[in-house]
Design an enzyme around this catalytic site. Structure first.
Site, PDB file in Angstrom:
ATOM      1  N   HIS A 480      34.701  46.792  52.547  1.00 57.85           N
ATOM      2  CA  HIS A 480      35.131  46.080  51.341  1.00 57.85           C
ATOM      3  C   HIS A 480      33.986  45.221  50.788  1.00 57.85           C
ATOM      4  CE1 HIS A 480      38.191  43.827  48.888  1.00 57.85           C
ATOM      5  NE2 HIS A 480      37.231  42.902  48.949  1.00 57.85           N
ATOM      6  N   GLU A 481      33.436  44.378  51.634  1.00 61.64           N
ATOM      7  CA  GLU A 481      32.372  43.485  51.172  1.00 61.64           C
ATOM      8  C   GLU A 481      31.138  44.281  50.749  1.00 61.64           C
ATOM      9  OE1 GLU A 481      33.223  40.669  50.439  1.00 61.64           O
ATOM     10  OE2 GLU A 481      35.063  40.565  51.615  1.00 61.64           O
ATOM     11  N   HIS A 484      31.417  45.233  47.125  1.00 61.12           N
ATOM     12  CA  HIS A 484      30.959  44.159  46.228  1.00 61.12           C
ATOM     13  C   HIS A 484      29.430  44.129  46.204  1.00 61.12           C
ATOM     14  CE1 HIS A 484      34.791  42.372  45.392  1.00 61.12           C
ATOM     15  NE2 HIS A 484      35.056  42.067  46.647  1.00 61.12           N
ATOM     16  N   HIS A 612      48.451  29.716  44.462  1.00 57.98           N
ATOM     17  CA  HIS A 612      47.644  30.661  43.686  1.00 57.98           C
ATOM     18  C   HIS A 612      47.755  30.391  42.188  1.00 57.98           C
ATOM     19  CE1 HIS A 612      47.206  33.357  47.150  1.00 57.98           C
ATOM     20  NE2 HIS A 612      46.291  33.967  46.442  1.00 57.98           N
ATOM     21  N   ILE A 613      48.984  30.197  41.723  1.00 60.71           N
ATOM     22  CA  ILE A 613      49.152  30.077  40.271  1.00 60.71           C
ATOM     23  C   ILE A 613      49.285  28.629  39.793  1.00 60.71           C
ATOM     24  CG2 ILE A 613      50.191  32.383  40.172  1.00 60.71           C
ATOM     25  CD1 ILE A 613      52.832  30.972  39.330  1.00 60.71           C
ATOM     26  N   PHE A 614      49.633  27.707  40.689  1.00 60.43           N
ATOM     27  CA  PHE A 614      49.780  26.316  40.235  1.00 60.43           C
ATOM     28  C   PHE A 614      48.605  25.428  40.643  1.00 60.43           C
ATOM     29  CE2 PHE A 614      54.295  27.704  40.238  1.00 60.43           C
ATOM     30  CZ  PHE A 614      54.474  27.628  38.869  1.00 60.43           C
ATOM     31  N   GLY A 616      45.451  27.209  41.996  1.00 59.50           N
ATOM     32  CA  GLY A 616      44.245  28.036  42.028  1.00 59.50           C
ATOM     33  C   GLY A 616      44.013  28.674  40.677  1.00 59.50           C
TER      34      GLY A 616
HETATM   35 ZN    ZN Z   1      36.929  41.418  47.469  1.00 62.54          ZN
END
Ligand code: ZN
Length: 697
Positions: A480-481, A484, A612-614, A616
């Site tokens: 995965h990394e 990127h 996450h939404i409040f 981040g």
């Molecule tokens: Zn990632």
């Protein structure tokens, strides 16, 4: 005097690799302050006197930013891999100054006017695509930050931003405090029956931390044990505790975090939503979701809702089927009561054990880090026509385990380099795995500075002279990394702000990373990486098949859960009307009723801990997780379509992937990049198939 000090400061280097081996905490404050003051002078000058052209404005901006690559970026990196009290203090001392300066640049009215003039001027037609993107992205950033507002509107905008930033911090602190405040102490050994050793260790350790005076009497085998709401404690407890009442107790605590008393987030949610809505309106958008999507790949709320709908339709029957399987097993195993939310993880884990009777520990001896790296470099070499080699000479580093690798084209030309910091060091390195920029690709004085990236993992360090072994999950994470990293390294763009990962809309940023994960399930690739540390044998076929099958275990339920979060996020930021009388928790409960296989748990206050939404950056952006999965699955399907086992076919597709997704990075809008690779817009078909939702297809 100060200048003399500065010239010997390793954070003021300007070429080569950052001298990581020389950087110490005491260098940070003087170097950053010096760099900031120089940059401020240049900014003042630029703001008063510039010509609205690429060379007259954008080039000088790049020059102002350039010294931070060597001065600030290594500081952030070292905070992650070589943290210490001194380093944190130095970072903290100058953090506000750095943030203030970067805001000043982004929000400079003079620069904004210059960018507008370029956008509307004669030169625009002659700029290349990457340059145009730099201008457009900078304009958007500035506008979303309120630069174009004036008078009372501007004043109100700043008020809102200040309040929101405070509310986000409070929200996050409430969740942390509420999480920390709960514990369940377990003293009876019967209650730990079935626990894995690792859970006993974690729980005994937690108890020990809370009772340091009795440390000598506390042990993993004998207890006492403390269960907390931190994931490494909470998750395995829910999966393995046979005590149903305790499970319910812990589950209840988890889903009611920060919903009452001194850490109550309910009124904060209302305030945040109202302020975000007002902010969006001030900036000329109908809703906050529209503002959020304005800087993302997804073309608009309807496109996101379409994705939700397609996935819901496909996943629902599977979620139901999975629920029935779990109920059946619970029933057969003697649970008299109906399966509730606090039973789900427990019986799912039993089902998993039954179906795929292998453990992480059983796989580990097959995955030796050097072999895994070889396998990874091989498939990357095949796909993208490059080769990777370890640097054998000296290079500056922050730890002896760190290696530097060179990525070259087939003719030997150096293209990029990467640092690999593979092992866990709990005292100084943060957890998880990540890719970060070390030096971006950039044109300096007419020559190209090649990109260098960091890949940081948290694998288990080898014991003695045994080779380091990896879990399958760690292998997947490395792939995965590396995805990127490839985007950071194989970019061909010289405008640093849109080179590699920079400037990529964040609902598209996980495309190359998740794409790379797929190769861990590609039999020839995976098998070539495995070699049992004692017997030298490759992974048995049967184990490979189980790994592959377990990828889609309960994927219906997992999908539905992500959809529920994504949908409530969009609903709250797009349709919710604070004056209409329906509360956010009612909206959440309503969705849960429609989407969950469970009768909703009435006490559930999940939104109160939805950081996450409040707190981040995921506000009206939680859908990005699924959006990026759609992209990466669809991209991998292009390889499946030509035949994964035909080397020439995947090589050809690989070149195309390299020339589009990896090479263009942020220099072209991700929808156009995707279309260049795939020949059409993305669709959900491949993700549905990869998730195992194949019925009726
Ligand atoms: Zn990632």
């Amino acid at each position: 005097m100060e200048n003399q000090d500065i010239s010997h400061n390793p954070l003021t280097a300007s070429k080569g690799l950052p001298p990581f081996d020389q950087i110490a905490a005491e260098h940070i404050v003087p170097a950053v302050r010096y760099t900031l003051s120089e940059a401020q002078l240049k900014l003042n000058e630029l703001e008063t006197r510039y010509t609205p052209t690429w060379d007259g404005l954008l080039k000088p901006i790049t020059e102002i930013e350039a010294p931070f690559d060597y001065c600030w970026s290594p500081v952030l990196h070292l905070l992650g891999v070589k943290n210490s009290l001194e380093l944190r203090e130095a970072h903290e001392t100058v953090l506000t100054e750095v943030v203030t300066f970067s805001l000043k640049m982004r929000q400079s009215l003079a620069i904004y006017k210059g960018l507008r003039a370029i956008r509307e001027g004669e030169e625009w037609k002659r700029l290349n695509q990457a340059q145009k993107r730099v201008v457009e992205i900078s304009l958007k950033h500035a506008e979303h930050g309120g630069v174009a507002l004036e008078g009372e509107t501007k004043k109100r905008f700043i008020e809102i931003e200040t309040q929101l930033s405070q509310l986000n911090t409070d929200f996050s602190n409430h969740v942390l405090d509420a999480t920390k405040s709960f514990f369940l102490d377990i003293t009876s050994i019967t209650d730990t029956e079935g626990w894995p050793v690792s859970l006993k260790q974690v729980a005994a350790q937690s108890y020990k931390q809370a009772n340091p005076d009795n440390a000598a009497e506390i042990s993993a085998d004998g207890g006492p044990w403390r269960i907390t709401l931190d994931i490494p404690s909470f998750m395995p407890f829910m999966q393995h505790s046979r005590n149903r009442d305790q499970r319910k107790h812990v589950y209840h605590a988890y889903v009611t975090r920060a919903s009452s008393g001194e850490w109550d987030n309910q009124s904060l949610i209302d305030q945040i939503l109202v302020l975000r809505q007002e902010k969006a309106k001030l900036l000329g958008f109908n809703t906050y979701a529209e503002l959020s999507l304005d800087s993302k790949m997804a073309p608009g709320v309807p496109a996101v809702e379409k994705m939700f709908q397609e996935l819901t339709l496909a996943a629902t029957p599977y979620a139901k089927k999975e629920f029935n399987e779990v109920c059946k097993l619970a029933d057969k195993s003697g649970q008299v009561e109906d399966v509730k939310q606090w039973d789900w993880a427990f019986w799912s884990e039993r089902l998993r054990e039954k179906r795929f009777d292998y453990t992480d520990d059983e796989l580990r001896p097959y995955f030796q880090l050097p072999n895994v790296l070889n396998g990874l470099f091989n498939i990357v070499g095949n796909l993208f026509n490059v080769f990777v080699e370890m640097e054998s000479g000296d290079f500056p580093t922050w730890h002896p385990d760190v290696r530097l690798f060179r990525v070259r084209g087939q003719d030997g030309t150096l293209l990029a380099s990467f640092y690999l910091d593979p092992f866990t060091r709990p005292q100084e390195k943060r957890g998880g795995a990540w890719m970060g920029d070390c030096l971006n690709r950039k044109e300096v004085d007419g020559t190209v500075r090649l990109p260098v990236v960091h890949i940081c993992c948290n694998g288990t360090a080898p014991v003695g002279d045994k080779p380091p072994l990896m879990s399958f999950r760690e292998v997947e994470t490395l792939f995965h990394e590396f995805g990127h990293a490839l985007q950071g390294m194989l970019t061909t763009v010289n405008e640093t702000n849109v080179a590699g990962v920079n400037g990529v809309e964040w609902d598209a940023v996980e495309l190359p990373s998740q794409f790379m994960e797929n190769w861990c399930y590609h039999k020839p690739t995976l098998m070539a990486m495995t070699q049992h540390v004692e017997t030298g044998e490759p992974l048995p076929d049967e184990l490979f098949e189980k790994i592959k099958a377990s990828k889609t275990f309960q994927s219906g339920s997992a999908t539905m859960r992500q959809l529920q979060f994504g949908m409530v996020d969009i609903k709250l930021h797009h349709q919710y009307d604070p004056t209409a009388g329906e509360s956010p928790s009612e909206i959440y409960a309503d969705l849960a009723k429609k989407l969950s296989v469970f009768e909703p748990y009435a006490a559930d206050r999940f939104l109160c801990s939805f950081s996450h939404i409040f707190a981040g950056g995921y506000a009206a952006g939680y859908y990005s997780y699924k959006w990026a999965e759609v992209l990466s699955a669809d991209a991998f399907a292009a390889f499946e379509a030509v035949g994964l086992n035909s080397l020439t076919a995947i090589q050809e597709k690989g070149r195309k992937f390299r020339d589009t997704v990896l090479a263009l990075g942020g220099s072209v809008h991700p929808m156009d990049v995707f279309k260049q690779f795939r020949g059409r817009e993305p669709n959900t078909k491949a993700l549905l198939r990869h998730s195992g939702f194949t019925e009726g297809k």
